[in-house]
Motif scaffolding. Structure first.
Motif, PDB file in Angstrom:
ATOM      1  N   ALA A 143      -1.364  -8.535  -4.903  1.00  0.00           N
ATOM      2  CA  ALA A 143      -1.125  -8.848  -3.486  1.00  0.00           C
ATOM      3  C   ALA A 143      -1.433 -10.316  -3.169  1.00  0.00           C
ATOM      4  O   ALA A 143      -0.859 -10.894  -2.251  1.00  0.00           O
ATOM      5  CB  ALA A 143      -1.982  -7.923  -2.608  1.00  0.00           C
ATOM      6  N   TYR A 144      -2.363 -10.908  -3.957  1.00  0.00           N
ATOM      7  CA  TYR A 144      -2.809 -12.282  -3.656  1.00  0.00           C
ATOM      8  C   TYR A 144      -2.342 -13.280  -4.713  1.00  0.00           C
ATOM      9  O   TYR A 144      -2.899 -14.367  -4.837  1.00  0.00           O
ATOM     10  CB  TYR A 144      -4.345 -12.307  -3.531  1.00  0.00           C
ATOM     11  CG  TYR A 144      -4.824 -11.331  -2.481  1.00  0.00           C
ATOM     12  CD1 TYR A 144      -4.791 -11.662  -1.135  1.00  0.00           C
ATOM     13  CD2 TYR A 144      -5.262 -10.050  -2.839  1.00  0.00           C
ATOM     14  CE1 TYR A 144      -5.187 -10.760  -0.169  1.00  0.00           C
ATOM     15  CE2 TYR A 144      -5.666  -9.139  -1.878  1.00  0.00           C
ATOM     16  CZ  TYR A 144      -5.627  -9.505  -0.544  1.00  0.00           C
ATOM     17  OH  TYR A 144      -6.012  -8.601   0.419  1.00  0.00           O
ATOM     18  N   TYR A 158      -7.372   2.589  -2.703  1.00  0.00           N
ATOM     19  CA  TYR A 158      -7.211   3.360  -3.955  1.00  0.00           C
ATOM     20  C   TYR A 158      -7.888   4.733  -3.893  1.00  0.00           C
ATOM     21  O   TYR A 158      -7.257   5.739  -4.225  1.00  0.00           O
ATOM     22  CB  TYR A 158      -7.728   2.579  -5.174  1.00  0.00           C
ATOM     23  CG  TYR A 158      -7.071   1.238  -5.452  1.00  0.00           C
ATOM     24  CD1 TYR A 158      -5.755   0.962  -5.080  1.00  0.00           C
ATOM     25  CD2 TYR A 158      -7.768   0.232  -6.112  1.00  0.00           C
ATOM     26  CE1 TYR A 158      -5.172  -0.275  -5.347  1.00  0.00           C
ATOM     27  CE2 TYR A 158      -7.184  -1.009  -6.385  1.00  0.00           C
ATOM     28  CZ  TYR A 158      -5.901  -1.246  -5.993  1.00  0.00           C
ATOM     29  OH  TYR A 158      -5.332  -2.464  -6.261  1.00  0.00           O
ATOM     30  N   VAL A 213       0.837  -1.202   0.000  1.00  0.00           N
ATOM     31  CA  VAL A 213       0.000   0.000   0.000  1.00  0.00           C
ATOM     32  C   VAL A 213       0.874   1.254   0.000  1.00  0.00           C
ATOM     33  O   VAL A 213       0.532   2.265  -0.611  1.00  0.00           O
ATOM     34  CB  VAL A 213      -1.001  -0.020   1.188  1.00  0.00           C
ATOM     35  CG1 VAL A 213      -0.335   0.210   2.525  1.00  0.00           C
ATOM     36  CG2 VAL A 213      -2.112   0.985   0.973  1.00  0.00           C
TER      37      VAL A 213
HETATM   38  N1  PMP Z   1      -3.277  -4.540  -2.450  1.00  0.00           N
HETATM   39  C1  PMP Z   1      -4.379  -5.226  -2.153  1.00  0.00           C
HETATM   40  C2  PMP Z   1      -5.276  -5.643  -3.252  1.00  0.00           C
HETATM   41  C3  PMP Z   1      -4.685  -5.528  -0.821  1.00  0.00           C
HETATM   42  O1  PMP Z   1      -5.799  -6.198  -0.543  1.00  0.00           O
HETATM   43  C4  PMP Z   1      -3.799  -5.123   0.192  1.00  0.00           C
HETATM   44  C5  PMP Z   1      -4.037  -5.409   1.648  1.00  0.00           C
HETATM   45  N2  PMP Z   1      -5.290  -5.610   2.078  1.00  0.00           N
HETATM   46  C6  PMP Z   1      -2.671  -4.405  -0.184  1.00  0.00           C
HETATM   47  C7  PMP Z   1      -2.434  -4.137  -1.510  1.00  0.00           C
HETATM   48  C8  PMP Z   1      -1.708  -3.875   0.809  1.00  0.00           C
HETATM   49  O2  PMP Z   1      -1.068  -4.837   1.562  1.00  0.00           O
HETATM   50  P1  PMP Z   1       0.286  -4.505   2.280  1.00  0.00           P
HETATM   51  O3  PMP Z   1       0.393  -3.027   2.424  1.00  0.00           O
HETATM   52  O4  PMP Z   1       0.205  -5.207   3.577  1.00  0.00           O
HETATM   53  O5  PMP Z   1       1.356  -5.038   1.392  1.00  0.00           O
END
Ligand code: PMP
Length: 365
Positions: free
Chosen positions: A197-198, A123, A96
Motif C-alpha cells: 500500500a505504501y 488482517y 482492503v
Molecule cells: N494495506 C495496508 C498495509 C494499509 O495500511 C491500508 C490502509 N490503511 C490498506 C491496505 C487499505 O487501504 P485501501 O483500502 O484504502 O486501499
C-alpha cells in the motif's frame, strides 16, 4: 395460575465467527474542527489535482448508470503502466477489499492465514470473518517481519500469507535478500500477498518492487492502492496483480460494481498525472526525514520508516501521548499499550506533533 414465560429474545442468528471481532476503528472521521489535523489514517494531505477532480465529477453526470464492471479503460491504463497482462489485474473497493477477497478465495474454517504482528489491523478481522485461523508471528525487536519465523509457522493448513512491506504501523520495509529467501521456503500451493500500500514512499534501493517477485513466482500476488501516494483514499480503489488462477478467483469474489465510475476515472487520471503526484510523494518523503530526524534528536527511538508515517513505541505511555497530541489539535493513531503511529501530513500538523513529542520527552526525562 402461572404467567407464561416471556419468549426468549430472538433475532437473526449471526455466525459465531463474528463474536469478539473488534470494530475497525479509523480514529476521528474527516470533517474536523478548523485548525485541527488528522494524522491517524495515513492519508495524503494534498487535495486532489484539479484534472483528477474534474474527471471524477464528470462521471457524476451518469450516476443513473452502473460503472463499467470490466473496468476496461483502467485495466488498460494499469496494464500499460506496470507492464503486466490486463488478465492479471483485479480491482477492489480499496486494497482492503481485495485483501478480503483473497481470503475468501483461499481460506475457510480450519485453514490458516499467517501474518506478522503487529501489522495492518484489517488482517485479523477479515481472517476471522472468513472462519479461518489467524497465525500471528511477532515482529522482531527492530520492528521488522521475522521472516524465518513466518516460514517456520507454515503448516499443511496454511493457505495465505500476508507480507506487509512497508509494514503498517512500524514503517519497516523488507529487503530483497530476506524476502527471496523467505519466498523460497513457501510451498507453491500457498499464496503470498505482498501488501504494498505504501510502495511509492520507499527510498531504500534494497527493497524490491513486489512486481519483480510476482513476475518470477506464480504464488505471489501484489496489492497496491490509489489511497496513499495517489491521494484518492475517499474514492476506494485498489488493485492486485496476480497470476491465473488467482486473478480469476478475484474476479469471482468481487462485489459486483464495487468500484464506482468516478473512482475508475480518477485512478486513470492519476496514472496520467503521475509526475505531479510523485513530486508530492517526494515532498512527503523529505518531510518524513525531517520528522524522524527531529524525533531522534529529542531522544526517541524511531524505526526507519519507508512509508508515510512514523512509529513510536510508547508502551504504557501510549494513551497519554495520544491524548497530548489530541489536546494540541492533532489526532494520531494509538495502539493501546504498544505505541502510536503518526502520519506524515501537513507541515503545520507535523510541527505540532514534534512540539508535543519534545515536551513529552522532557517531562518524562
Ligand atoms: N494495506 C495496508 C498495509 C494499509 O495500511 C491500508 C490502509 N490503511 C490498506 C491496505 C487499505 O487501504 P485501501 O483500502 O484504502 O486501499
Amino acid at each position: 395460575s402461572q404467567e407464561p414465560a416471556a419468549p426468549p429474545v430472538s433475532g437473526p442468528r449471526l455466525r459465531a465467527a463474528l463474536d469478539g471481532i473488534p470494530a475497525y476503528s479509523p480514529g476521528r472521521p474527516a470533517g474536523q474542527e478548523p485548525g485541527s489535523f488528522k494524522l491517524s489514517s495515513n492519508e495524503n494531505p494534498y487535495p486532489p489535482l484539479p484534472g483528477v477532480l474534474e474527471t471524477a465529477v464528470a462521471a457524476m453526470s451518469s450516476l443513473n448508470r452502473y460503472p463499467d464492471m470490466s473496468a476496461a479503460a483502467l485495466f488498460e491504463a494499469l496494464a500499460e503502466h506496470f507492464a503486466v497482462p490486463a488478465g492479471h489485474l483485479a480491482l477492489g473497493t480499496g486494497s482492503v477489499g481485495i485483501a478480503q477477497q483473497l481470503i475468501q478465495a483461499t481460506a475457510g474454517p480450519g485453514d490458516e492465514v499467517i501474518y506478522a504482528w503487529r501489522s495492518f489491523e484489517a488482517y485479523p478481522i477479515i481472517t476471522q470473518i472468513s472462519g479461518a485461523t489467524s497465525v500471528r508471528v511477532p515482529l522482531t525487536a527492530t520492528e521488522e517481519h521475522d521472516l524465518p519465523a513466518m516460514a517456520d509457522a507454515i503448516t499443511d493448513r496454511t493457505r495465505l500469507i500476508f507480507v506487509c512491506t512497508p509494514n503498517n504501523p512500524t514503517g519497516r520495509a523488507i529487503r530483497r535478500a530476506g524476502l527471496t529467501a523467505f519466498l523460497d521456503r513457501v510451498p507453491a500451493d500457498v499464496l503470498v500477498v505482498l501488501d504494498e500500500a505504501y510502495r511509492e514512499f520507499v527510498r531504500d534501493e534494497q527493497v524490491p518492487d513486489g512486481l519483480e517477485l510476482y513476475r518470477e513466482r506464480p504464488n505471489v500476488c501484489v496489492l497496491r492502492t490509489f489511497s496513499k501516494a495517489y491521494g484518492l483514499a475517499g474514492m476506494r480503489v485498489g488493485f492486485a496483480v496476480a497470476h491465473e488462477p488467482v486473478a480469476a478467483a478475484l474476479r469471482k469474489t468481487a462485489v459486483p460494481f464495487g468500484v464506482s465510475q468516478a473512482a475508475q476515472n480518477a485512478a486513470i487520471a492519476s496514472l496520467r498525472a503521475e509526475d505531479a503526484l510523485l513530486a508530492r510523494v517526494d515532498a512527503l518523503v523529505a518531510e518524513r526525514g525531517r520528522v524522524a530526524a527531529r524525533l531522534a534528536e529529542q531522544g526517541w527511538t524511531v524505526p526507519e520508516s519507508q512509508a508515510n508515517f512514523v512509529w513510536l513505541r510508547l508502551g504504557e505511555d501510549t494513551s497519554a501521548f495520544a491524548a497530548a497530541c489530541e489536546a494540541a489539535g492533532v489526532t494520531v493513531r494509538p495502539f493501546a499499550g504498544e505505541g502510536v503511529r503518526v502520519t506524515v501530513g501537513e507541515t503545520e500538523a507535523n510541527d505540532i506533533v514534534l512540539r508535543v513529542a519534545g515536551e513529552f520527552r522532557a517531562a518524562r526525562g
